[in-house]
Design a protein around this motif. Structure first.
Motif, PDB file in Angstrom:
ATOM      1  N   UNK A 178       0.816  -1.210   0.000  1.00  0.00           N
ATOM      2  CA  UNK A 178       0.000   0.000   0.000  1.00  0.00           C
ATOM      3  C   UNK A 178       0.852   1.262   0.000  1.00  0.00           C
ATOM      4  N   UNK A 179       1.914   1.268   0.780  1.00  0.00           N
ATOM      5  CA  UNK A 179       2.759   2.460   0.838  1.00  0.00           C
ATOM      6  C   UNK A 179       3.536   2.636  -0.466  1.00  0.00           C
ATOM      7  N   UNK A 198      -6.234 -11.071   3.024  1.00  0.00           N
ATOM      8  CA  UNK A 198      -6.397 -10.800   1.594  1.00  0.00           C
ATOM      9  C   UNK A 198      -7.701 -10.053   1.352  1.00  0.00           C
ATOM     10  N   UNK A 199      -8.772 -10.504   2.002  1.00  0.00           N
ATOM     11  CA  UNK A 199     -10.080  -9.869   1.816  1.00  0.00           C
ATOM     12  C   UNK A 199     -10.061  -8.424   2.301  1.00  0.00           C
ATOM     13  N   UNK A 200      -9.461  -8.170   3.465  1.00  0.00           N
ATOM     14  CA  UNK A 200      -9.431  -6.801   3.986  1.00  0.00           C
ATOM     15  C   UNK A 200      -8.577  -5.901   3.100  1.00  0.00           C
ATOM     16  N   UNK A 257      -4.762  -8.716  -4.893  1.00  0.00           N
ATOM     17  CA  UNK A 257      -4.403  -9.510  -3.723  1.00  0.00           C
ATOM     18  C   UNK A 257      -4.870 -10.942  -3.939  1.00  0.00           C
ATOM     19  N   UNK A 258      -3.949 -11.866  -3.761  1.00  0.00           N
ATOM     20  CA  UNK A 258      -4.200 -13.265  -4.091  1.00  0.00           C
ATOM     21  C   UNK A 258      -4.052 -14.138  -2.854  1.00  0.00           C
ATOM     22  N   UNK A 259      -5.076 -14.936  -2.596  1.00  0.00           N
ATOM     23  CA  UNK A 259      -5.059 -15.855  -1.465  1.00  0.00           C
ATOM     24  C   UNK A 259      -4.451 -17.187  -1.911  1.00  0.00           C
ATOM     25  N   UNK A 296      -9.984  -1.141  -2.902  1.00  0.00           N
ATOM     26  CA  UNK A 296     -11.171  -0.678  -3.625  1.00  0.00           C
ATOM     27  C   UNK A 296     -11.659   0.653  -3.063  1.00  0.00           C
ATOM     28  N   UNK A 297     -11.657   0.772  -1.737  1.00  0.00           N
ATOM     29  CA  UNK A 297     -12.113   2.001  -1.103  1.00  0.00           C
ATOM     30  C   UNK A 297     -11.217   3.190  -1.401  1.00  0.00           C
ATOM     31  N   UNK A 298      -9.927   2.935  -1.576  1.00  0.00           N
ATOM     32  CA  UNK A 298      -8.977   4.014  -1.855  1.00  0.00           C
ATOM     33  C   UNK A 298      -8.838   4.311  -3.344  1.00  0.00           C
TER      34      UNK A 298
END
Length: 298
Positions: free
Chosen positions: A90-91, A115-117, A132-134, A123-125
């Protein structure tokens, strides 16, 4: 006189908060809150400060690589293995990929809730070039929907053999750079324990790992030395340094590998010699599968 707009008491400007917290220019405060690095009121506790310091230091090593690889309009692909809560991904996106307008980050993590979070946060950002892959690192290397090649592979505190899996992924995907911060390592230490009696009868060097605590530390040291030799044997120039001060993290070794195409035969030979010296030749097939073939003896 021009009217000066006053801020409400207790509401410092975002740039003031960023300066006080020693954030990178352009760093999103809302992102850091969403990652729970900052509290809702913009405070940074000591544990979060250490975490952020580690990620920022790693960013300083990765950013020049990304800058170089993105020249000429190239869209850099980066795989972050053992992503966890994806602080690093993210950074990196927020400080580099977002404004660049191209490139993609893949966060690979085995824990489905994380992964879900991460998917929801991206998506929110509006971080639409993050995936992201589980799945495990090994599974991601075989996935047919993944790019055939990656530019950069990162692994921040990927535990035990996950760092080796990240290296294997990078080699298979012909990565131009790998940036690795290994974490706990048990595989080599376990092998040393199994052969300890034989080693003690064969060489005084086995005293270096006779006691359990020394076995653990020697196993960690040997593991990273072998990784570096493996990367050199496969055509990478390797630099090993500290990530941050030891007061911030005991798992502090940073391995930066840049592909040059120059395969060091001496590194391959030394790697084989070390495996033999420590009685851990069994690891060659599983951990060093892409080691160049041994030169024929004349």
């Amino acid at each position: 006189m021009a009217k000066v707009e006053k801020r409400p008491a207790g509401k410092p400007a975002a740039q003031d908060v960023a300066a006080q917290l020693e954030l990178k220019p352009g760093q999103s405060i809302e992102l850091l809150k969403a990652l729970h690095i900052l509290t809702r009121d913009g405070k940074l506790n000591q544990d979060s400060r250490r975490k952020l310091k580690q990620v920022y230091h790693l960013y300083q090593f990765i950013a020049p690589i990304l800058q170089e690889l993105s020249e000429g309009g190239h869209a850099v692909t980066l795989a972050d293995h053992g992503a966890g809560k994806s602080y690093l991904g993210f950074i990196l996106y927020d400080l580099f990929f977002k404004d660049l307008g191209r490139g993609r980050i893949y966060g690979i993590e085995t824990r489905a809730p994380l992964v879900e979070s991460s998917q929801q946060l991206a998506a929110g950002l509006g971080f639409d070039r993050m995936e992201f892959l589980n799945m495990s690192v090994a599974e991601s290397a075989r996935a047919d929907f993944m790019p055939a090649q990656f530019d950069v592979v990162t692994a921040l505190h990927a535990c035990d053999t996950a760092t080796d899996d990240a290296i294997a992924f990078g080699l298979e995907k012909k990565a131009k750079a790998m940036v690795l911060v290994p974490c706990c390592q048990a595989e080599v230490a376990a092998c040393l324990r199994q052969t300890k009696a034989l080693s003690l009868s064969r060489t005084p060097l086995a005293e270096l790992w006779r006691h359990p605590i020394h076995t653990r530390e020697m196993g960690s040291q040997i593991t990273n030395v072998l990784r570096c030799l493996y990367l050199e044997a496969c055509g990478y120039q390797v630099t090993v340094t500290e990530l941050v001060g030891w007061e911030h993290s005991m798992k502090n070794e940073l391995i930066v590998a840049r592909y040059t195409g120059h395969r060091k035969r001496s590194a391959a030979e030394r790697l084989r010699q070390l495996l033999a010296e420590f009685g851990i030749e069994s690891l060659q097939a599983s951990r060093f599968a892409m080691l160049p073939a041994e030169a024929a003896k004349t």
